[in-house]
Design a protein around this motif. Structure first.
Motif, PDB file in Angstrom:
ATOM      1  N   VAL A 165     -93.579 -12.907 -21.116  1.00 29.96           N
ATOM      2  CA  VAL A 165     -93.698 -13.906 -20.046  1.00 29.96           C
ATOM      3  C   VAL A 165     -94.213 -13.261 -18.763  1.00 29.96           C
ATOM      4  O   VAL A 165     -95.087 -13.814 -18.076  1.00 29.96           O
ATOM      5  CB  VAL A 165     -92.338 -14.595 -19.810  1.00 29.96           C
ATOM      6  CG1 VAL A 165     -92.387 -15.470 -18.566  1.00 29.96           C
ATOM      7  CG2 VAL A 165     -91.953 -15.432 -21.025  1.00 29.96           C
ATOM      8  N   LEU A 166     -93.695 -12.084 -18.422  1.00 28.70           N
ATOM      9  CA  LEU A 166     -94.157 -11.398 -17.213  1.00 28.70           C
ATOM     10  C   LEU A 166     -95.617 -10.976 -17.343  1.00 28.70           C
ATOM     11  O   LEU A 166     -96.370 -11.009 -16.363  1.00 28.70           O
ATOM     12  CB  LEU A 166     -93.271 -10.180 -16.941  1.00 28.70           C
ATOM     13  CG  LEU A 166     -91.844 -10.489 -16.478  1.00 28.70           C
ATOM     14  CD1 LEU A 166     -91.035  -9.211 -16.364  1.00 28.70           C
ATOM     15  CD2 LEU A 166     -91.857 -11.234 -15.147  1.00 28.70           C
ATOM     16  N   SER A 167     -96.023 -10.581 -18.538  1.00 25.48           N
ATOM     17  CA  SER A 167     -97.432 -10.234 -18.743  1.00 25.48           C
ATOM     18  C   SER A 167     -98.320 -11.462 -18.561  1.00 25.48           C
ATOM     19  O   SER A 167     -99.396 -11.379 -17.962  1.00 25.48           O
ATOM     20  CB  SER A 167     -97.628  -9.641 -20.142  1.00 25.48           C
ATOM     21  OG  SER A 167     -96.913  -8.439 -20.285  1.00 25.48           O
ATOM     22  N   LEU A 168     -97.864 -12.607 -19.069  1.00 23.64           N
ATOM     23  CA  LEU A 168     -98.622 -13.847 -18.867  1.00 23.64           C
ATOM     24  C   LEU A 168     -98.681 -14.226 -17.391  1.00 23.64           C
ATOM     25  O   LEU A 168     -99.706 -14.713 -16.904  1.00 23.64           O
ATOM     26  CB  LEU A 168     -97.986 -14.982 -19.671  1.00 23.64           C
ATOM     27  CG  LEU A 168     -98.248 -14.983 -21.175  1.00 23.64           C
ATOM     28  CD1 LEU A 168     -97.439 -16.085 -21.842  1.00 23.64           C
ATOM     29  CD2 LEU A 168     -99.729 -15.168 -21.463  1.00 23.64           C
ATOM     30  N   LEU A 169     -97.579 -13.994 -16.674  1.00 26.22           N
ATOM     31  CA  LEU A 169     -97.569 -14.277 -15.236  1.00 26.22           C
ATOM     32  C   LEU A 169     -98.568 -13.393 -14.505  1.00 26.22           C
ATOM     33  O   LEU A 169     -99.291 -13.857 -13.614  1.00 26.22           O
ATOM     34  CB  LEU A 169     -96.155 -14.070 -14.686  1.00 26.22           C
ATOM     35  CG  LEU A 169     -95.968 -14.308 -13.185  1.00 26.22           C
ATOM     36  CD1 LEU A 169     -96.309 -15.751 -12.832  1.00 26.22           C
ATOM     37  CD2 LEU A 169     -94.541 -13.983 -12.765  1.00 26.22           C
TER      38      LEU A 169
END
Length: 202
Positions: A165-169
């Motif tokens: 999720v943080l990578s997508l953010l």
């Protein structure tokens, strides 16, 4: 990486008896595991084991999937480190001589996101759809029958979800920044026919 990733529990009986009054529980980490047998087939016993040596003596599919998950996880960490290093370098370097610009961070974050999702899929397929748990139990005692396998994913597995999720953010932020910069450049390069007539007179 040593955090527990999955706990697999099965009902156990002595081979051919049909009396499933025991249990076998496999607690799996990336490199190590714990085998807990209760009346499987006799008295209870807890045994630590190394994952790769045990899997190499059982089914090839489980070994390949586990090794592939581990390799992809290492690549995720490398891509994350690359993204961080590129960001740090560009933050202190000459703004006209940035290394790879936002594209480098974008590529590293994209790769790490895709690989982390792939690890999530491969690992859950390995523990649920292959016979890895049964093969691990039978590597300690072949004279057992097993059924009703249940799998409970643990902290190590779920930690990959916020990572993805943080990578997508990060990807979203980079895309918005790049899009805003592109829009600003287009505004600055508008043709003169779009300019007001008062400005064109000069």
């Amino acid at each position: 990486m040593s955090t527990q990733w999955a706990i697999m529990t099965m009902e156990c009986a002595r081979g051919g008896s049909g009396l499933y009054n025991g249990t076998a529980t496999v607690t799996l980490e990336l490199f190590e595991g714990l085998m807990d047998r209760v009346s499987c087939p006799t008295f209870g016993a807890e045994t630590d084991f190394e994952v790769f040596p045990k899997l190499s003596g059982t089914g090839i599919a489980s070994l390949v999937l586990h090794a592939l998950s581990l390799c992809l996880l290492c690549l995720c960490l490398l891509c994350s480190a690359g993204s961080i290093l590129i960001s740090l370098y560009n933050s202190v370097s000459n703004p006209y001589e940035t290394y790879m610009g936002p594209i480098g961070v974008y590529v590293c974050s994209s790769i790490s996101t895709c690989l982390s999702v792939l690890v999530l899929i491969l690992f859950v397929v390995n523990v649920n759809l292959t016979s890895m748990a049964e093969e691990l139990v039978m590597s300690f005692n072949e004279d057992v029958d097993l059924k009703n396998k249940s799998v409970e994913m643990q902290v190590g597995y779920y930690l990959l979800i916020p990572y993805a999720v943080l990578s997508l953010l990060a990807l979203s932020l980079i895309y918005m920044y790049d899009h805003a910069a592109y829009t600003q450049r287009r505004e600055q390069q508008r043709p003169t026919e779009d300019a007001p007539k008062e400005i064109m007179m000069y």
